[in-house]
Write an enzyme that holds these catalytic residues in place. Structure first.
Site: not given
Ligand code: TRP
Length: 324
Positions: A112, A192, A195
């Protein structure tokens, strides 16, 4: 007494078939065997969000999909993380027994930090501590998660052990219950299903929209012409056909290998299967969405029931830590 399950999911809005196959179906199944607590983790979402305008909508859309898929507020506690503020207090308390070095070596933190170098906030470092607080606030033993969450769960166990050693046996050590479902790959045939990546098929699409989405799916890239033989073992559409229990799957594979059937045939079949399986879910969803008060009430009731448990745990923790 039934063991307690806790799981959390970020409020990503409308759910897709990857969420459904990988997590939601499993949540539904666990309801009969365990006392389940399922949480929409809005605080965790804030670690990566700066624009929060869609947050409330996303929470409600996600809950609608959960309810439509069979999560039952009579059986399970369904609630929003920030509605039970005890979790923030427990997070602070647990942060005192969590060495910073443990947090800095968590692989998801490093990822991240790389993904959002302009926003490596303090909350991001504490992400696994908040997740631990989620779980142990309800003294949950079993935590259904995907493989990507295993490092977080390992840390949760370490924090739990440390707390128990320092302040006396308080929390059961939570164990991950890996969802048996393999990762669902998106329509791009590569990543994967997500959205964010725009490679997903939402549960709540119409029949027609579902067909359109499925038609965009990448199949076997080596198969350029209809007459080329295909390779079902590397084709994501074929994989999805197996997930949705296509009949005569061996025959389909053989027909693909010998170019007797084309990719369009497989896609049309896949769209049909998805539409058939999701039909009841979509009907329930439409009925639930027509009554916004209902969702509000489910969340209020969930928060009330969750807080009753959270309050008792937090009192115990404060006592053990010498705060009262
Ligand atoms: N980190 C989890 C995810 O991104 C979500 C989550 C938050 C969670 N708290 C949790 C999962 C507690 C299991 C238990 O998927």
């Amino acid at each position: 007494m039934k063991e307690r399950v806790f799981s959390g999911a970020r409020p990503t809005g409308r759910q897709h078939i990857g969420n459904y196959l990988g997590a939601i179906q499993n949540y539904v199944k666990l309801q009969d065997e365990y006392e389940c607590v399922y949480c929409i983790v809005d605080l965790h979402a804030l670690t990566t969000l700066t624009d929060t305008r869609a947050l409330q909508k996303n929470i409600r859309e996600m809950l609608l999909d959960w309810l439509a898929a069979g999560l039952d507020p009579q059986k399970s506690i369904l609630f929003v993380q920030s509605h039970v503020p005890e979790v923030a207090e427990l997070h602070t308390l647990l942060s005192m027994v969590t060495p910073l070095s443990w947090l800095l070596r968590v692989p998801t933190f490093k990822e991240k930090a790389k993904l959002q170098p302009q926003n490596v906030n303090y909350g991001l470092v504490g992400y696994p501590v908040l997740m631990t607080a989620d779980i142990v606030l309800y003294k949950a033993k079993v935590v259904p998660v995907g493989e990507d969450q295993l490092p977080h769960l390992e840390l949760a166990r370490e924090i739990t052990r440390r707390f128990n050693t320092l302040f006396g046996e308080t929390f059961p050590e939570p164990t991950a219950k890996l969802t048996s479902f393999p990762m669902v790959v998106g329509l791009d045939g590569r990543d994967k299903m997500s959205k964010q990546l725009g490679n997903d098929i939402e549960l709540a699409l119409t029949v027609e929209q579902t067909r359109e989405r499925v038609m965009t799916a990448v199949t076997d890239p080596a198969r350029r012409y209809r007459t080329d033989p295909g390779h079902p073992e590397i084709c994501n559409v074929f994989k999805l056909l197996t997930y949705f229990n296509a009949p005569d799957i061996e025959k389909i594979a053989e027909e693909c290998r010998t170019a007797q059937r084309g990719c369009v045939d497989c896609k049309l079949l896949l769209a049909e299967l998805i539409n058939a399986i999701l039909k009841p879910l979509r009907e329930r969803r439409a009925a639930l969405a027509a009554d916004p008060q209902y969702v509000t009430q489910v969340l209020a009731d969930g928060a009330r029931r969750a807080e009753a448990i959270a309050h008792v745990t937090l009192q115990e923790v404060k006592q053990k830590m010498g705060l009262i």
